[in-house]
Design a protein around this motif. Structure first.
Motif, PDB file in Angstrom:
ATOM      1  N   ASP A  34      68.213  -6.820 -70.845  1.00 21.46           N
ATOM      2  CA  ASP A  34      66.930  -7.506 -70.972  1.00 21.46           C
ATOM      3  C   ASP A  34      65.893  -6.949 -70.004  1.00 21.46           C
ATOM      4  N   PHE A  35      66.302  -6.689 -68.760  1.00 21.76           N
ATOM      5  CA  PHE A  35      65.342  -6.113 -67.814  1.00 21.76           C
ATOM      6  C   PHE A  35      64.942  -4.712 -68.257  1.00 21.76           C
ATOM      7  N   ARG A  36      65.899  -3.928 -68.720  1.00 21.22           N
ATOM      8  CA  ARG A  36      65.608  -2.555 -69.145  1.00 21.22           C
ATOM      9  C   ARG A  36      64.584  -2.540 -70.273  1.00 21.22           C
ATOM     10  N   VAL A  37      64.754  -3.413 -71.244  1.00 22.47           N
ATOM     11  CA  VAL A  37      63.809  -3.494 -72.363  1.00 22.47           C
ATOM     12  C   VAL A  37      62.434  -3.944 -71.871  1.00 22.47           C
ATOM     13  N   PHE A  38      62.424  -4.978 -71.029  1.00 19.05           N
ATOM     14  CA  PHE A  38      61.160  -5.491 -70.494  1.00 19.05           C
ATOM     15  C   PHE A  38      60.453  -4.428 -69.663  1.00 19.05           C
ATOM     16  N   TRP A  39      61.205  -3.691 -68.843  1.00 18.89           N
ATOM     17  CA  TRP A  39      60.622  -2.682 -67.965  1.00 18.89           C
ATOM     18  C   TRP A  39      59.974  -1.560 -68.765  1.00 18.89           C
ATOM     19  N   ILE A  40      60.604  -1.139 -69.841  1.00 11.73           N
ATOM     20  CA  ILE A  40      60.029  -0.086 -70.681  1.00 11.73           C
ATOM     21  C   ILE A  40      58.714  -0.565 -71.303  1.00 11.73           C
ATOM     22  N   GLY A  41      58.730  -1.775 -71.865  1.00 11.73           N
ATOM     23  CA  GLY A  41      57.505  -2.301 -72.461  1.00 11.73           C
ATOM     24  C   GLY A  41      56.396  -2.480 -71.442  1.00 11.73           C
ATOM     25  N   GLN A  42      56.753  -2.985 -70.253  1.00 12.00           N
ATOM     26  CA  GLN A  42      55.750  -3.185 -69.211  1.00 12.00           C
ATOM     27  C   GLN A  42      55.182  -1.852 -68.729  1.00 12.00           C
ATOM     28  N   SER A  43      56.006  -0.825 -68.646  1.00 20.12           N
ATOM     29  CA  SER A  43      55.536   0.486 -68.199  1.00 20.12           C
ATOM     30  C   SER A  43      54.513   1.059 -69.167  1.00 20.12           C
ATOM     31  N   ILE A  44      54.758   0.928 -70.461  1.00 22.94           N
ATOM     32  CA  ILE A  44      53.789   1.409 -71.457  1.00 22.94           C
ATOM     33  C   ILE A  44      52.493   0.622 -71.353  1.00 22.94           C
ATOM     34  N   SER A  45      52.611  -0.680 -71.167  1.00 21.26           N
ATOM     35  CA  SER A  45      51.421  -1.523 -71.031  1.00 21.26           C
ATOM     36  C   SER A  45      50.601  -1.126 -69.804  1.00 21.26           C
ATOM     37  N   HIS A  46      51.268  -0.805 -68.682  1.00 28.92           N
ATOM     38  CA  HIS A  46      50.563  -0.392 -67.472  1.00 28.92           C
ATOM     39  C   HIS A  46      49.779   0.901 -67.693  1.00 28.92           C
ATOM     40  N   ILE A  47      50.318   1.820 -68.492  1.00 24.95           N
ATOM     41  CA  ILE A  47      49.591   3.053 -68.800  1.00 24.95           C
ATOM     42  C   ILE A  47      48.271   2.709 -69.484  1.00 24.95           C
ATOM     43  N   GLY A  48      48.324   1.777 -70.432  1.00 26.49           N
ATOM     44  CA  GLY A  48      47.097   1.333 -71.089  1.00 26.49           C
ATOM     45  C   GLY A  48      46.136   0.656 -70.126  1.00 26.49           C
ATOM     46  N   ASP A  49      46.693  -0.104 -69.170  1.00 26.93           N
ATOM     47  CA  ASP A  49      45.837  -0.763 -68.171  1.00 26.93           C
ATOM     48  C   ASP A  49      45.050   0.261 -67.368  1.00 26.93           C
ATOM     49  N   TRP A  50      45.722   1.332 -66.927  1.00 28.50           N
ATOM     50  CA  TRP A  50      45.036   2.347 -66.121  1.00 28.50           C
ATOM     51  C   TRP A  50      44.057   3.154 -66.956  1.00 28.50           C
ATOM     52  N   MET A  51      44.336   3.335 -68.229  1.00 26.26           N
ATOM     53  CA  MET A  51      43.348   3.966 -69.114  1.00 26.26           C
ATOM     54  C   MET A  51      42.090   3.111 -69.191  1.00 26.26           C
ATOM     55  N   LEU A  52      42.274   1.798 -69.238  1.00 25.89           N
ATOM     56  CA  LEU A  52      41.126   0.895 -69.284  1.00 25.89           C
ATOM     57  C   LEU A  52      40.337   0.932 -67.978  1.00 25.89           C
ATOM     58  N   VAL A  53      41.040   1.053 -66.845  1.00 22.15           N
ATOM     59  CA  VAL A  53      40.343   1.149 -65.558  1.00 22.15           C
ATOM     60  C   VAL A  53      39.396   2.354 -65.555  1.00 22.15           C
ATOM     61  N   VAL A  54      39.893   3.497 -66.027  1.00 22.58           N
ATOM     62  CA  VAL A  54      39.066   4.706 -66.072  1.00 22.58           C
ATOM     63  C   VAL A  54      37.934   4.537 -67.083  1.00 22.58           C
ATOM     64  N   GLY A  55      38.269   4.065 -68.284  1.00 28.35           N
ATOM     65  CA  GLY A  55      37.248   3.903 -69.312  1.00 28.35           C
ATOM     66  C   GLY A  55      36.217   2.847 -68.950  1.00 28.35           C
ATOM     67  N   GLY A  56      36.673   1.734 -68.359  1.00 23.57           N
ATOM     68  CA  GLY A  56      35.737   0.692 -67.958  1.00 23.57           C
ATOM     69  C   GLY A  56      34.780   1.169 -66.878  1.00 23.57           C
ATOM     70  N   GLY A  57      35.289   1.943 -65.914  1.00 25.68           N
ATOM     71  CA  GLY A  57      34.421   2.491 -64.888  1.00 25.68           C
ATOM     72  C   GLY A  57      33.400   3.452 -65.454  1.00 25.68           C
ATOM     73  N   TRP A  58      33.840   4.276 -66.421  1.00 23.68           N
ATOM     74  CA  TRP A  58      32.922   5.217 -67.065  1.00 23.68           C
ATOM     75  C   TRP A  58      31.851   4.476 -67.856  1.00 23.68           C
ATOM     76  N   LEU A  59      32.246   3.418 -68.534  1.00 21.72           N
ATOM     77  CA  LEU A  59      31.279   2.621 -69.295  1.00 21.72           C
ATOM     78  C   LEU A  59      30.267   1.967 -68.362  1.00 21.72           C
ATOM     79  N   THR A  60      30.720   1.428 -67.248  1.00 27.72           N
ATOM     80  CA  THR A  60      29.811   0.797 -66.293  1.00 27.72           C
ATOM     81  C   THR A  60      28.791   1.799 -65.765  1.00 27.72           C
ATOM     82  N   ALA A  61      29.251   3.022 -65.490  1.00 28.94           N
ATOM     83  CA  ALA A  61      28.347   4.056 -64.991  1.00 28.94           C
ATOM     84  C   ALA A  61      27.306   4.441 -66.036  1.00 28.94           C
ATOM     85  N   GLN A  62      27.666   4.334 -67.318  1.00 33.45           N
ATOM     86  CA  GLN A  62      26.708   4.644 -68.378  1.00 33.45           C
ATOM     87  C   GLN A  62      25.678   3.537 -68.565  1.00 33.45           C
TER      88      GLN A  62
END
Length: 433
Positions: A20-48
């Motif tokens: 159960d932890f292994r499955v949860f950890w994999i899903g959470q890791s993919i979600s975190h990648i999306g979170d950091w993509m949003l951090v970069v994209g959100g900062g770029w949008l704010t600058a625009q």
């Protein structure tokens, strides 16, 4: 072999042996990648949208407001209902909000006001998600594997920063900005699936009290429990004195102390991220008996790294000290988070983890104002030295008192109450206070 001995010999990746932890950890890791993509994209949008540094800072910090106001109430929700289901609701809301952001960006009608509203909603959903996410770890692994679970979660978070930032830069180079928001929405889908298939061991105790009463119960418990109060206090000192430098003021340090460029900032930030990743991985190998010692030693390591940064003008040396400081932060937060998970009783764990999230996420932007004032008045070098001392001395005093209390209880001497440090010595968790 005793239970303590078995816990001390637990492999670093032991949490991954639990399905159960292994499955949860994999899903959470993919979600975190999306979170950091949003951090970069959100900062770029704010600058625009705006060229004002003050406005950019306001938009960047607006998401912390609902987190400060709602996190404890969300902790009550995590204690009152099944944490897996609470997280499921939050992920669905994340998907809907990301798609709404994509539609707004694609329409080219984004304003500062709309961005503030969007980030307020994001902060509210993060408030619902965070206590349940932290508290769920203790339901997925046995206590002796909790340190491994905490360190693996931290390692995934920092590794995803490197991956997500690179993917966001690559996507921005070939696609419109709104695709960042679409990618973020898609990143939650694997985690939703993982949450549907796992079956946590424990369920929270159901409560019938009003939310306000339950919040007050959580605050009262955190204050009266000496071990919980001490650990939250140590986290608060790290958040106030150290995290502003690693999260906010690297650009000022590079410009003022190193006379560096944007490339130097990128290298320094990458070194810091790598150090934090290694710190969380290193903590997973810490023996049960050594967790308090690691917390103490990492405080000294952080202070020494801050002093080293304040004294150097070499960019190469600065990257080394930045990585060392982040390594110490990873070790300390890994130790404190694990001990806090073990200290909190199950029926109050969501509220306790909500408090820790307020301290680590909500206080840092506020303390950055004070640290920034110190930098303006005394310069970044002297402020770093002062921050190192302000973190090291109180944290050392707090944790040494815990260690002494642990030894008294371990030898049979009368202690004023249950002491968290004795858990580190025995390897046995305590479910109630």
């Amino acid at each position: 072999m005793s239970k303590a001995s078995r816990a001390a010999d637990v492999p670093a990746l032991s949490a991954l042996t639990h399905r159960d932890f292994r499955v949860f950890w994999i899903g959470q890791s993919i979600s975190h990648i999306g979170d950091w993509m949003l951090v970069v994209g959100g900062g770029w949008l704010t600058a625009q949208v705006t060229s004002s540094a003050t406005t950019m800072a306001m938009v960047d910090s607006v998401a912390t407001l609902p987190m400060i106001l709602l996190m404890l109430s969300a902790g009550v929700v995590a204690d009152r209902y099944e944490r897996r289901k609470v997280m499921l609701v939050a992920q669905v809301l994340f998907v809907a909000l990301s798609l709404l952001g994509a539609a707004l960006v694609a329409s080219q009608r984004v304003t500062v006001g709309l961005m503030c509203v969007w980030y307020l909603l994001l902060g509210a959903i993060m408030s619902l998600n965070a206590p349940a996410r932290h508290a769920l770890l203790a339901d997925l692994v046995p206590p002796e594997h909790l340190a491994s679970a905490v360190s693996l979660r931290g390692a995934a978070y920092h590794a995803s920063q490197l991956v997500g930032s690179a993917l966001a830069a690559a996507l921005l180079a070939v696609a419109p900005l709104y695709w960042i928001f679409i990618a973020n929405a898609l990143s939650f889908l694997p985690l939703i699936y993982c949450l549907l298939v796992i079956r946590p061991r424990a369920t929270p105790v159901q409560e019938s009290a009003r939310v306000g009463v339950s919040v007050a119960d959580g605050l009262r418990y955190a204050w009266r429990s000496r071990e919980v109060r001490t650990l939250l206090g140590a986290m608060g000192l790290v958040s106030v004195c150290v995290l502003p430098f690693s999260q906010v003021f690297w650009p000022i340090f590079v410009e003022e102390a190193l006379a560096g460029s944007e490339l130097d900032l990128a290298v320094l930030t990458s070194g810091s991220g790598l150090g934090a990743l290694l710190g969380f991985l290193a903590f997973s190998r810490v023996r049960v008996r050594g967790r308090l010692g690691v917390a103490l030693g990492s405080g000294a390591l952080i202070a020494c790294a801050l002093w080293g940064l304040s004294l150097t003008s070499s960019r190469t040396v600065a990257v080394g000290f930045a990585a060392l400081m982040a390594f110490g932060i990873g070790l300390m937060l890994g130790a404190l988070s694990t001990l806090l998970q073990l200290a909190a009783s199950n029926e109050l764990r969501g509220r306790v983890m909500g408090l820790s999230e307020i301290i680590l996420v909500g206080i840092t932007p506020l303390s950055s104002v004070t640290v920034g004032a110190g930098i303006d008045a005394f310069g970044v070098r002297y402020t770093m030295r002062l921050a190192g001392l302000c973190c090291l001395l109180p944290v050392t005093v707090l944790l040494l008192r815990m260690r002494r209390a642990a030894r008294r209880e371990g030898t049979g001497a009368k202690a004023p109450g249950p002491v968290l440090a004795s858990l580190a010595l025995s390897g046995e968790p305590r479910e109630g206070d």
